[in-house]
Design a protein around this motif. Sequence first.
Motif, PDB file in Angstrom:
ATOM      1  N   ASP A 182      29.102 -11.752   4.014  1.00  0.00           N
ATOM      2  CA  ASP A 182      28.881 -10.272   4.988  1.00  0.00           C
ATOM      3  C   ASP A 182      28.067  -9.520   4.107  1.00  0.00           C
ATOM      4  N   MET A 183      27.450  -8.465   3.758  1.00  0.00           N
ATOM      5  CA  MET A 183      27.105  -7.592   3.125  1.00  0.00           C
ATOM      6  C   MET A 183      27.833  -6.783   1.903  1.00  0.00           C
ATOM      7  N   THR A 184      27.598  -6.910   1.145  1.00  0.00           N
ATOM      8  CA  THR A 184      28.532  -6.202  -0.379  1.00  0.00           C
ATOM      9  C   THR A 184      27.854  -4.557  -0.989  1.00  0.00           C
ATOM     10  N   PHE A 185      26.817  -3.921  -0.326  1.00  0.00           N
ATOM     11  CA  PHE A 185      26.758  -2.548  -0.263  1.00  0.00           C
ATOM     12  C   PHE A 185      25.909  -2.723  -1.731  1.00  0.00           C
ATOM     13  N   SER A 186      26.391  -1.979  -2.622  1.00  0.00           N
ATOM     14  CA  SER A 186      26.574  -1.579  -4.054  1.00  0.00           C
ATOM     15  C   SER A 186      27.598  -1.963  -4.847  1.00  0.00           C
ATOM     16  N   VAL A 187      28.156  -2.908  -4.622  1.00  0.00           N
ATOM     17  CA  VAL A 187      29.224  -4.372  -5.662  1.00  0.00           C
ATOM     18  C   VAL A 187      27.667  -4.802  -5.884  1.00  0.00           C
ATOM     19  N   THR A 188      26.580  -4.821  -5.378  1.00  0.00           N
ATOM     20  CA  THR A 188      25.604  -5.345  -6.392  1.00  0.00           C
ATOM     21  C   THR A 188      25.027  -5.174  -7.154  1.00  0.00           C
ATOM     22  N   LYS A 189      25.076  -4.000  -7.681  1.00  0.00           N
ATOM     23  CA  LYS A 189      25.168  -3.194  -8.448  1.00  0.00           C
ATOM     24  C   LYS A 189      25.513  -3.692 -10.036  1.00  0.00           C
ATOM     25  N   SER A 190      26.970  -4.584  -9.466  1.00  0.00           N
ATOM     26  CA  SER A 190      27.163  -5.224 -10.684  1.00  0.00           C
ATOM     27  C   SER A 190      26.452  -6.836 -10.734  1.00  0.00           C
ATOM     28  N   PHE A 191      25.659  -7.042 -10.149  1.00  0.00           N
ATOM     29  CA  PHE A 191      24.695  -7.990 -10.187  1.00  0.00           C
ATOM     30  C   PHE A 191      22.952  -7.401 -11.080  1.00  0.00           C
ATOM     31  N   VAL A 192      23.061  -5.980 -10.092  1.00  0.00           N
ATOM     32  CA  VAL A 192      21.824  -6.057 -11.123  1.00  0.00           C
ATOM     33  C   VAL A 192      22.244  -5.690 -12.861  1.00  0.00           C
ATOM     34  N   SER A 193      23.607  -4.990 -13.221  1.00  0.00           N
ATOM     35  CA  SER A 193      23.623  -5.000 -14.510  1.00  0.00           C
ATOM     36  C   SER A 193      23.738  -6.394 -15.119  1.00  0.00           C
ATOM     37  N   THR A 194      23.885  -7.808 -14.643  1.00  0.00           N
ATOM     38  CA  THR A 194      24.569  -8.968 -15.153  1.00  0.00           C
ATOM     39  C   THR A 194      23.573  -9.465 -15.510  1.00  0.00           C
ATOM     40  N   VAL A 195      22.197  -9.298 -14.943  1.00  0.00           N
ATOM     41  CA  VAL A 195      20.896 -10.254 -14.990  1.00  0.00           C
ATOM     42  C   VAL A 195      20.493  -9.005 -16.125  1.00  0.00           C
ATOM     43  N   VAL A 196      20.455  -8.017 -16.284  1.00  0.00           N
ATOM     44  CA  VAL A 196      19.900  -6.959 -17.196  1.00  0.00           C
ATOM     45  C   VAL A 196      20.776  -7.931 -18.961  1.00  0.00           C
ATOM     46  N   GLY A 197      22.427  -7.506 -18.712  1.00  0.00           N
ATOM     47  CA  GLY A 197      23.066  -8.134 -19.356  1.00  0.00           C
ATOM     48  C   GLY A 197      22.512  -9.719 -20.327  1.00  0.00           C
ATOM     49  N   VAL A 198      22.072 -10.065 -19.174  1.00  0.00           N
ATOM     50  CA  VAL A 198      22.096 -11.967 -19.630  1.00  0.00           C
ATOM     51  C   VAL A 198      20.639 -11.512 -20.680  1.00  0.00           C
ATOM     52  N   ALA A 199      19.373 -10.484 -19.808  1.00  0.00           N
ATOM     53  CA  ALA A 199      18.474 -10.734 -20.861  1.00  0.00           C
ATOM     54  C   ALA A 199      18.595 -10.211 -22.354  1.00  0.00           C
ATOM     55  N   VAL A 200      20.120  -8.957 -22.487  1.00  0.00           N
ATOM     56  CA  VAL A 200      20.136  -8.787 -23.410  1.00  0.00           C
ATOM     57  C   VAL A 200      20.760  -9.364 -24.282  1.00  0.00           C
ATOM     58  N   ASP A 201      21.548 -10.320 -24.029  1.00  0.00           N
ATOM     59  CA  ASP A 201      22.125 -11.175 -24.742  1.00  0.00           C
ATOM     60  C   ASP A 201      21.373 -12.218 -25.302  1.00  0.00           C
ATOM     61  N   ARG A 202      19.912 -12.581 -24.607  1.00  0.00           N
ATOM     62  CA  ARG A 202      19.071 -13.737 -25.128  1.00  0.00           C
ATOM     63  C   ARG A 202      17.925 -13.182 -25.627  1.00  0.00           C
ATOM     64  N   GLY A 203      18.066 -11.512 -26.025  1.00  0.00           N
ATOM     65  CA  GLY A 203      17.175 -10.913 -26.921  1.00  0.00           C
ATOM     66  C   GLY A 203      15.800 -11.118 -25.777  1.00  0.00           C
ATOM     67  N   MET A 204      15.721 -10.640 -25.082  1.00  0.00           N
ATOM     68  CA  MET A 204      14.827 -10.522 -24.113  1.00  0.00           C
ATOM     69  C   MET A 204      14.076  -8.877 -24.202  1.00  0.00           C
ATOM     70  N   ILE A 205      15.445  -8.310 -23.802  1.00  0.00           N
ATOM     71  CA  ILE A 205      15.627  -6.350 -23.771  1.00  0.00           C
ATOM     72  C   ILE A 205      16.802  -7.160 -25.573  1.00  0.00           C
ATOM     73  N   ARG A 206      15.554  -5.789 -26.599  1.00  0.00           N
ATOM     74  CA  ARG A 206      16.410  -5.793 -27.797  1.00  0.00           C
ATOM     75  C   ARG A 206      17.495  -4.911 -28.084  1.00  0.00           C
ATOM     76  N   SER A 207      18.031  -4.094 -26.786  1.00  0.00           N
ATOM     77  CA  SER A 207      18.505  -3.505 -27.034  1.00  0.00           C
ATOM     78  C   SER A 207      18.436  -2.320 -25.886  1.00  0.00           C
ATOM     79  N   VAL A 208      19.973  -1.948 -25.250  1.00  0.00           N
ATOM     80  CA  VAL A 208      20.005  -0.884 -24.250  1.00  0.00           C
ATOM     81  C   VAL A 208      19.435   0.353 -24.609  1.00  0.00           C
ATOM     82  N   ASN A 209      19.632   0.534 -25.707  1.00  0.00           N
ATOM     83  CA  ASN A 209      19.107   1.751 -26.234  1.00  0.00           C
ATOM     84  C   ASN A 209      17.090   2.124 -26.323  1.00  0.00           C
ATOM     85  N   ASP A 210      16.881   0.720 -25.890  1.00  0.00           N
ATOM     86  CA  ASP A 210      15.337   0.829 -26.332  1.00  0.00           C
ATOM     87  C   ASP A 210      14.798   1.815 -24.700  1.00  0.00           C
ATOM     88  N   PRO A 211      13.341   2.818 -24.917  1.00  0.00           N
ATOM     89  CA  PRO A 211      12.938   2.766 -24.207  1.00  0.00           C
ATOM     90  C   PRO A 211      12.232   1.636 -23.249  1.00  0.00           C
TER      91      PRO A 211
END
Length: 406
Positions: free
Chosen positions: A112-141
Motif C-alpha cells: 500500500d501507499m505509505t505517504f510520508s513514511v517515504t521521507k524516512s527513506f529519503v533521509s536514509t539514502v542521504v545518510g548513506v551518502a554522508v556515511d560514505r563521504g559522498m556528502i562531506r557534512s550535513v552542514n555543507d551548503p
Amino acid sequence: MKINCIAVALLVASSAHAQRGAVYYPGPGDDWQRRTPQQVGMNAALVDSAVAFARANESTAPRDLELAHHQTFGREPFGEPVGPFAERGDPTGIIIRNGYIVAEWGDPRRVDMTFSVTKSFVSTVVGVAVDRGMIRSVNDPVDPYMAPVFVIPPEGGNRHAGGLGEGRALRLFDNERERRITWDHLLRQVSDWEGTLWGKPDWADRPLQNPQEWLTRPRNEPGAAYEYNDVRVNLLALAALNVWRRPLPQVLREQVMDPIGASSTWRWTGYDNSWVLMDGQAVQSVSGGGHWGGGMFIDARDMARFGYLTLRRGRWGDRRILSEEWVRMATTPTPAQPTYGFMNWFVNTDRKYLPSAPATAFAHVGNGTNVIYVDPENDLVVVARWIANNAVDGLVQRVIAATSRR
C-alpha cells in the motif's frame, strides 16, 4: 579435576549469558521467527486488546486514496495529482518485541501507499551518502553538490516558437539566501526554500490562510523556522539524486532493503513530470510522500524491517547499514521544532509527541495514518496502518502496558 569442572561450569554459564544477550535479527523474506507474548515478557490478553483497539480505530478517510486526495490536498492551489494512487487495504499492523513477531493483524503482505513514511527513506539514502563521504557534512551548503538539472519534457518536448526558454536547465539555489541552505536545513524542514518544483510552488503546499501572503511573506533565514513542506522534501530527493547519479530506489535497494532482507515487492515512484536527464539516461526523481500521488508503496513487514533497523541504530546483524552518528543526528531534536529530527523521524522530546511513550521513543509517520513506532526502552517496533491519527497514542499506551504485566 575440581578446577576443570569449575572452568567448564563458568564456560557454560558464560555461553548461556551470551545467548540470552544476543540480539536476534530476522532472515530474509519470510524467515522471521515468532514468539508468543509470554515468551517475550508480554501479557497476551493486553496484546489482544491493543490489536482490537487498532482494528476498531480505522481511519475514516475513503479507501480510494485518489478520492481521499481530492477531498484534502487536492483542494490546495495546484493540488492536482501528478503521481500514482491506489486503493488501500484493511487496518493492518505488526508488533515486534526483542526482534520477534508477537502479533499481526490485517494483511501484512499487502503493498500500500505509505505517504510520508517515504521521507524516512529519503533521509536514509542521504545518510548513506554522508556515511560514505559522498556528502562531506550535513552542514555543507547543498548548492555546490548540484549541477544544472535538465528536465525531460512530457511527450518528447517538441520545441515551438512560443516556448522560448522552456528547455532551460533548473538552477534551484539561485540567490544568496538559498545558497546558504544546508543539507541539515532540508533534512529538518527548516530551509524555507522558495521556488517551484515539478509544477508545485512551495507556497501551494499547506498554504497560508490569507492568499495575499502566499507570494509576499518575508522569507526566514535558513534554520530559523520549521515548516512541513513536501515541495522542499522533493527538492532534497532531487539533490540526493544529483549526488548518487542513479535512481534512488536502486540505491535504497542495494544499500538498505536487500541487506535487511526486505521483499522485492516495494516500489518507490515519483511524478509523471519528474523525469530528468542523468548521464545520458532518463531517471525519475522520486517523491518524498504521497501528497500529490507517488512515494513509497510497501507492505507492513518491510516497514517493520526498516523500523527494526532504526531500533538497532543502523545495525543489521554483523553489518552496519547506517552509522551510529547518523542515527544520533536523526534523533536529535530540531531547535525550531523539538518533536522533529531528520525527516521523518518524529522524536518524543518531553513526551510531547506521544505522551504515553518514553521520551526516548521515536516514530516514522505518514498520512493515513501510517506509523512505525520505535521504542528502544521497551525493545519494541509497532507498525500500524490506516489507524486514526488521534488513536496512535492509545495504541502505543496499550502495547506498552502489555510489556509491564506478565
